[in-house]
Design an enzyme around this catalytic site. Structure first.
Site: not given
Length: 554
Positions: A356, A387, A515
């Site tokens: 950000e 893994h 937004k």
């Protein structure tokens, strides 16, 4: 200022890269027995080993010159001096003031000539008082019962930092006081959280600077309705809600008493706010003394960053190494790999802090950059990652520098567990550096009794190129002070990279577009009419959703 890619030092680094890009770290270590001593640093009990990087003394000299050429020393002074360095929002950047209070005398820190420390320390005192009243069971719900569960409702910086720190410092928390975090507007998150809680013994912290953030406020209203099923008198809601916000009036209108509203400042970005009242849930979990230690650890990193010469300055070195790989080797990602289960949210926290801040393509002068900026940051607990995606780190076609973090001892250390854990830390960094050559693989397969034809078939698959860079952080144990230092070191690393890339690391306009569009689309979802105002894909998706959602509840 001359464009970064046009500076003389940038050209020198490009020339040096051509000279060193094919040199193997295995050879570097063989030629220099003192490489670890030369390329490692300490801050209190934190050891930072950066010797397993594709660098020489000349590399570091050139990178340090890049930092000086970028006027980094002056930028550090400007940040700590409270100057308006977030120029697009006309704000100072002074989150460092938030960890200044527990220090002896707390030195003045000013914005516009005004010392902010009295207000900062006063707010911290209020946070501690409320936290201690909950921890000591003095805070009572509407029926007179003590609080057993605290739910922090927030998003982004109001969520990731407190969640990460609470998880990291779990051994220091009260066992019978449970802290929960809700961020996702998906109803499953809050429903799953509330289903086992008792309204009479639950306290909610609503964390939102504006007190209008959609994700947070939808969840807060759901929590409010949930409480009102048990608490008939709305005037008693203040016993179960507190807020951290800059919008005191909205919090009070929601039903939160003014005395239970804690202040946020515009000179603290959300992703740097866990040190403020946003950290209320942390203080409730671990107590005032441990929270002070968290602040003290960050303060120690601040002082190290502020006063240490660049050659011994850990955040500066971290930042320069990142630029070396990002801009010259063409690496697009960095992996954060903690070998401590309690740091399982640390990579996610750093994702926001880094991506950000420096995920930007326009510089401070409003010009499009012609060089790579913020990397893609990802990570997981080291053992689990071995893994999962370590295959790519070892033998993939992409160069991914990695940071590994590990404690020398755990809070409750079991030698059998911990030595097995640490053997993996040391083995992985060595394996990534050295790799395994064709001759080594041949000898290994020959010793198993395979014939020449069988060896030749299997040989290519078992060669490891090595020369994969890693930084290693070793620290005594993951206590509050050490955690504070680690977080602050990464904060300052991000700042340094932003300075060199000529970015404003403290705004986040890229968060706003989605937004804004979501707000307008929400109105379109509240009726049954088909939409035609978007592109054909968005129209099609919205209309398919509206046609197929359940009539009730969808």
């Amino acid at each position: 200022m001359t464009k970064l890619s046009e500076r003389h030092i940038w050209s020198k680094l490009q020339q040096h890269y051509q000279m060193i890009k094919d040199v193997h770290m295995r050879d570097m270590f063989e030629q220099d027995a003192q490489r670890f001593e030369q390329f490692s640093l300490k801050l209190n009990d934190i050891l930072f080993d950066y010797s397993k990087n594709r660098i020489s003394s000349e590399t570091m000299d050139l990178l340090l010159q890049l930092a000086r050429d970028s006027d980094l020393e002056n930028w550090i002074k400007r940040m700590f001096g409270g100057e308006i360095i977030n120029h697009t929002e006309q704000r100072a950047v002074l989150h460092v003031a938030l960890r200044n209070c527990p220090q002896s005398g707390s030195e003045p820190m000013t914005i516009g000539g005004e010392d902010v420390m009295p207000e900062v320390c006063g707010e911290l005192k209020r946070v501690k008082q409320l936290a201690e009243s909950v921890r000591t069971r003095c805070w009572r719900g509407v029926t007179g019962q003590p609080i057993t569960d605290v739910v922090n409702i927030g998003i982004g910086g109001s969520h990731l930092g407190p969640l990460m720190a609470t998880e990291a410092l779990r051994p220091y928390a009260i066992r019978d006081l449970h802290i929960h975090y809700v961020s996702n507007i998906d109803e499953n998150h809050i429903n799953d959280t509330l289903e086992t809680l008792n309204p009479e013994t639950t306290l909610f912290i609503v964390s939102s600077k504006s007190f209008t953030t959609q994700d947070t406020m939808v969840n807060a209203m759901t929590a409010r309705k949930w409480l009102l099923r048990k608490i008939e008198d709305e005037s008693e809601l203040h016993r179960h809600f507190v807020a951290v916000t800059a919008n005191i009036e909205a919090a009070m209108a929601f039903g939160i008493a003014e005395a239970n509203v804690f202040k946020m400042w515009d000179w603290v970005g959300g992703r740097y706010s866990m040190w403020s009242a946003i950290g209320l849930s942390i203080v409730i979990a671990i107590g005032s003394e441990n929270f002070d230690a968290l602040l003290q650890g960050a303060y120690a990193a601040d002082q190290h960053f502020r006063h240490t010469p660049f050659e011994q300055n850990i955040p500066v070195i971290m930042a320069l190494l990142g630029i070396w790989y990002n801009n010259f080797f063409g690496s697009e990602a960095i992996a954060i790999l903690p070998y401590d289960q309690h740091l399982h949210r640390f990579p996610a926290y750093l994702q926001q802090a880094d991506m950000e801040s420096n995920g930007k393509a326009v510089d401070r002068d409003g010009q499009a950059v012609d060089y790579s900026t913020g990397p893609i940051l990802f990570g997981e607990i080291g053992i689990a990652s071995q893994h999962a995606f370590y295959q790519l780190l070892h033998q993939g076609t992409k160069l991914v520098p990695a940071d590994m973090l590990a404690p020398i001892s755990n809070f409750r250390c079991i030698a059998e567990h911990h030595r097995a854990l640490m053997s993996n830390v040391f083995a992985q960094t060595e394996a990534m550096m050295k790799g395994k050559t064709r001759d080594e693989v041949y000898a290994e397969l020959k010793a198993t009794g395979l014939n020449e034809q069988e060896i030749e078939k299997l040989l290519p698959y078992k060669i490891f190129p090595g020369n994969r860079p890693t930084n290693t952080f070793l620290f005594k144990t993951l206590d509050p002070k050490t955690l504070g230092s680690l977080i602050a070191l990464y904060e300052h690393k991000i700042f340094v990279q932003g300075v060199i890339w000529n970015l404003n690391s403290f705004d986040q306009w890229g968060v706003e577009l989605g937004k804004h569009l979501a707000t307008s689309i929400l109105h379109e979802l509240n009726d049954l009419q088909p939409v035609r105002s978007h592109d054909s894909s968005t129209n099609g998706l919205i209309n398919y959703y509206k046609a197929n959602r359940p009539l009730k509840g969808g």
